[in-house]
Design a protein around this motif. Structure first.
Motif, PDB file in Angstrom:
ATOM      1  N   GLU A 117       1.533   3.548  -3.455  1.00  0.00           N
ATOM      2  CA  GLU A 117       1.068   5.002  -3.304  1.00  0.00           C
ATOM      3  C   GLU A 117       2.196   6.209  -3.586  1.00  0.00           C
ATOM      4  O   GLU A 117       2.260   6.949  -4.067  1.00  0.00           O
ATOM      5  CB  GLU A 117       0.200   5.311  -1.813  1.00  0.00           C
ATOM      6  CG  GLU A 117      -1.209   5.111  -1.995  1.00  0.00           C
ATOM      7  CD  GLU A 117      -1.798   5.207  -0.653  1.00  0.00           C
ATOM      8  OE1 GLU A 117      -1.126   5.479   0.295  1.00  0.00           O
ATOM      9  OE2 GLU A 117      -2.897   4.859  -0.692  1.00  0.00           O
ATOM     10  N   ALA A 118       3.492   5.511  -3.053  1.00  0.00           N
ATOM     11  CA  ALA A 118       4.747   6.480  -3.253  1.00  0.00           C
ATOM     12  C   ALA A 118       4.700   6.627  -4.857  1.00  0.00           C
ATOM     13  O   ALA A 118       5.200   7.609  -5.268  1.00  0.00           O
ATOM     14  CB  ALA A 118       5.892   5.957  -2.578  1.00  0.00           C
ATOM     15  N   LYS A 165       0.897  -1.103  -0.148  1.00  0.00           N
ATOM     16  CA  LYS A 165      -0.088   0.133   0.010  1.00  0.00           C
ATOM     17  C   LYS A 165       1.023   1.358  -0.147  1.00  0.00           C
ATOM     18  O   LYS A 165       0.618   2.157  -0.741  1.00  0.00           O
ATOM     19  CB  LYS A 165      -0.780  -0.022   1.320  1.00  0.00           C
ATOM     20  CG  LYS A 165      -1.500   1.341   1.590  1.00  0.00           C
ATOM     21  CD  LYS A 165      -3.106   1.237   1.527  1.00  0.00           C
ATOM     22  CE  LYS A 165      -3.550   2.511   1.839  1.00  0.00           C
ATOM     23  NZ  LYS A 165      -4.601   2.801   0.884  1.00  0.00           N
ATOM     24  N   LEU A 166       1.765   1.249   0.865  1.00  0.00           N
ATOM     25  CA  LEU A 166       2.583   2.294   1.157  1.00  0.00           C
ATOM     26  C   LEU A 166       3.566   2.758  -0.038  1.00  0.00           C
ATOM     27  O   LEU A 166       3.635   3.686  -0.724  1.00  0.00           O
ATOM     28  CB  LEU A 166       3.571   2.403   2.296  1.00  0.00           C
ATOM     29  CG  LEU A 166       2.664   2.416   3.664  1.00  0.00           C
ATOM     30  CD1 LEU A 166       3.638   2.063   4.410  1.00  0.00           C
ATOM     31  CD2 LEU A 166       2.099   3.783   3.720  1.00  0.00           C
TER      32      LEU A 166
END
Lengths: 284, 355
Positions: free
Chosen positions: A179-180, A175-176
């Motif tokens: 999104e980055a 997820k992180l």
């Protein structure tokens, strides 16, 4: 209400004022009537709280009744037995091992999956949707539940813990990182594609270096999460300090319990300092 | 192109950029051809060291070596028999088949009532946490209280945040026994740590103007808090109360796994008795209920902050669509603005994961 010293002209003084709305001679605007809404909200909150108190059988009397018992426990808790520390070394080591292995495996798996789960790096809508859906499902299951299932399926011990941690981290990491990736500038990638690179090559050459700093910083963050999580998942039998906590708790050895908790506190705080320092270095 | 004939034509761009060799330096071409360091495609006339050296980063190398060593050591020393890992995928598939093929929907009513207990646990714990943490976080705010009041309270918050909720629950067992009540108390204690910290952070972030005005008008400390700080911080504080409730819902499911009642307890019992189809159904229920509560509470949060009723997932979809629309436009600034809310969502997820 305090009265304000600002002169309010009496109604009869100025001609014409009495014909206006009675409130209009006030020098400040009328306060909007919010109390009915506030009342409804308060009633809803009170009702919910009352319902929850009944549902969980809230009973302050139990607390007082067990106060004697509790005070003995508390006394034990506040006298940690430091001679127990050597006995915790094995479990502590296992916790750290699980956290390290879990982090290593999950970050290795997370990198390709996050490239699949980002719109910027994956041109295929179908693959993107499937990857995102699977990751959403994986992310929504708590770590302790994974651990409980794996302990039953694979067996007690560190291996179930590693499995649980890997799945748990994978959800967060993907997820992180994806999104980055979504927020990155696509100039380099477009240039690479325009010069005839495949998507794989363009992502590798143009996007990977750009996402690398945040990838490393999230890795540190996930490791920090893992140390926390791996102390807890042992409570259901997945190895590490949690198993030890479970053991001393069943024997009511609270002075040992507080020793373990102190150890966990020290490790978590030290790790937090270390990771915030290293992340600051990465970002500058 | 005859002077450059020694270079392969595979890299026409670089060949075209190369300066024409000076007349009379015809010998260079032959030296380049014999130079083993010269990368393929480098035309004559450019020395092999034209590209700057990679910077030598000693610290980075040391850190990499250390990290690799630690990882290798962990894999090598851990008490896991790696050869048994080969069977794991097949077994996993087998158990997933048992769980979801099909899940036991007959038990759904029991699952829903157990979930209600979990939600009640979360709600009560959060309310209790709010009631206790709110005055404490006011007391921990810089500028409102002296240092000797502030720091002990902050330390208390930090300790509560560092201890996992599950461990707090284990500690409370002796006081109340293993019930939903214990779970609620553990959630309350856990939420005091986070709520307290978020509270004083947002109180410190308010505009100083109102506080100064209240001070100048002769307000007491309590009056400064009520009229200078609270109206400014109110939306944020209400929003993160709700946000903490969402976290508590997850936590209450987890607490059930160690026996504190609710959906988690039902799950654990069924896992232990290996009733896999019920486990599958319960997993679906947990995920669904968590998502529904997230959306409902997120809707109220969005209402508090923006003044509009909006479902979080709908807001996210819309944001993505505008981001995509602006990404195709040449204007880069609009795109940066569109991606900013995603950044805040990112930090929210991190917060949530931490609990």
């Amino acid at each position: 209400m305090t009265t304000f010293p600002i002169a309010v002209p009496p109604p009869g003084d100025a001609p014409g004022i009495a014909t206006r709305h009675p409130d209009e001679h006030r020098p400040w605007p009328h306060k909007p009537r919010t109390w009915p809404r506030a009342l409804v909200i308060a009633a809803v909150i009170c009702a919910l709280t009352a319902w929850s108190a009944i549902a969980i059988q809230f009973d302050p009397a139990t607390l007082i009744r067990n106060a004697h018992n509790a005070s003995r426990t508390l006394v034990q808790l506040f006298q940690p037995d430091y001679t127990f520390i050597p006995d915790t070394a094995g479990a502590l080591l296992e916790t750290v091992q699980m956290a390290v292995i879990g982090t290593a495996v999950s970050v290795a798996l997370a990198l390709p999956i996050s490239f699949l789960a980002s719109r910027v790096t994956n041109p295929s809508t179908v693959v993107l949707g499937v990857a995102r859906f699977i990751m959403n499902v994986i992310r929504s299951i708590p770590d302790l539940l994974y651990a409980a299932v794996f302990v039953t399926v694979i067996g007690t011990g560190a291996i179930s813990g590693v499995f649980a941690l890997v799945l748990f981290d994978l959800g967060i990491m993907v997820k992180l990182i994806s999104e980055a990736l979504d927020g990155l500038d696509r100039g380099g990638q477009e240039a690479a594609l325009a010069s005839g690179a495949t998507w794989l090559k363009a992502d590798r050459i143009a996007m990977l270096p750009e996402v690398a700093p945040s990838y490393i910083s999230q890795t540190i963050y996930v490791f920090e999460l893992n140390i926390r999580a791996s102390t807890v998942i042992g409570l259901v039998g997945a190895g590490g300090l949690g198993m030890l906590i479970d053991k001393v708790r069943t024997f009511y050895q609270y002075h040992y319990l507080s020793t373990i908790i102190l150890e966990v506190l020290v490790i978590i705080l030290a790790l937090e300092l270390l990771s915030s320092a290293s992340r600051k270095r990465l970002l500058i | 192109m005859t002077p450059l004939g020694t270079t392969p034509a595979a890299d026409p761009l670089r060949v075209a950029e190369a300066p024409p060799p000076a007349p009379g330096s015809a010998g260079i071409g032959s030296t380049v051809g014999s130079n083993p360091d010269s990368p393929a495609g480098l035309p004559p006339g450019i020395p092999p060291a034209a590209r700057p050296k990679r910077p030598h980063r000693r610290l980075r190398q040391v850190v990499w070596a250390l990290v690799s060593a630690v990882v290798v050591a962990a894999f090598w020393s851990v008490d896991i028999s790696w050869d048994s890992l080969g069977h794991a995928p097949a077994r996993l598939v087998h158990y997933i088949g048992l769980m979801f093929g099909p899940p036991a929907w007959g038990q759904l009513p029991a699952a829903v009532s157990a979930t209600m207990l979990s939600v009640a646990m979360a709600w009560f714990g959060t309310m209790l946490g709010i009631v206790i943490s709110f005055p404490l976080s006011l007391l921990a705010t810089r500028g409102l209280t002296p240092v000797w009041v502030r720091w002990p309270i902050r330390g208390f918050f930090a300790v509560l945040r560092a201890v996992p909720e599950v461990v707090i629950a284990v500690l409370m067992l002796s006081v109340t026994g293993l019930t939903a009540y214990t779970g609620a108390l553990a959630i309350a204690l856990g939420s005091i740590g986070t709520l307290g910290k978020w509270g004083y952070e947002s109180f410190e972030a308010v505009d100083r103007g109102a506080i100064e005005a209240a001070n100048a008008a002769g307000a007491s400390r309590a009056q400064v808090m009520r009229w200078g700080v609270w109206p400014n911080a109110q939306p944020d504080v209400l929003a993160f109360w709700l946000y903490r409730f969402e976290i508590s819902v997850r936590a209450s499911a987890i607490l059930g796994l160690i026996g504190a009642g609710g959906i988690g307890k039902m799950l654990m019992d069924n896992i232990q008795f290996r009733v896999w189809d019920v486990v599958g159904m319960l997993m679906i229920t947990v995920v669904a209920i968590t998502m529904i509560i997230d959306q409902l509470s997120g809707m109220v949060r969005i209402r508090i902050i923006t003044g509009r009723w909006d479902l979080p997932f709908a807001a996210r979809l819309r944001r993505r669509r505008t981001a995509r629309a602006t990404a195709s436009a040449p204007d880069g600034t609009a795109r940066a603005a569109a991606s900013d809310p995603a950044g805040t969502a990112n930090s929210e997820d991190r917060r949530k994961a931490e609990e």
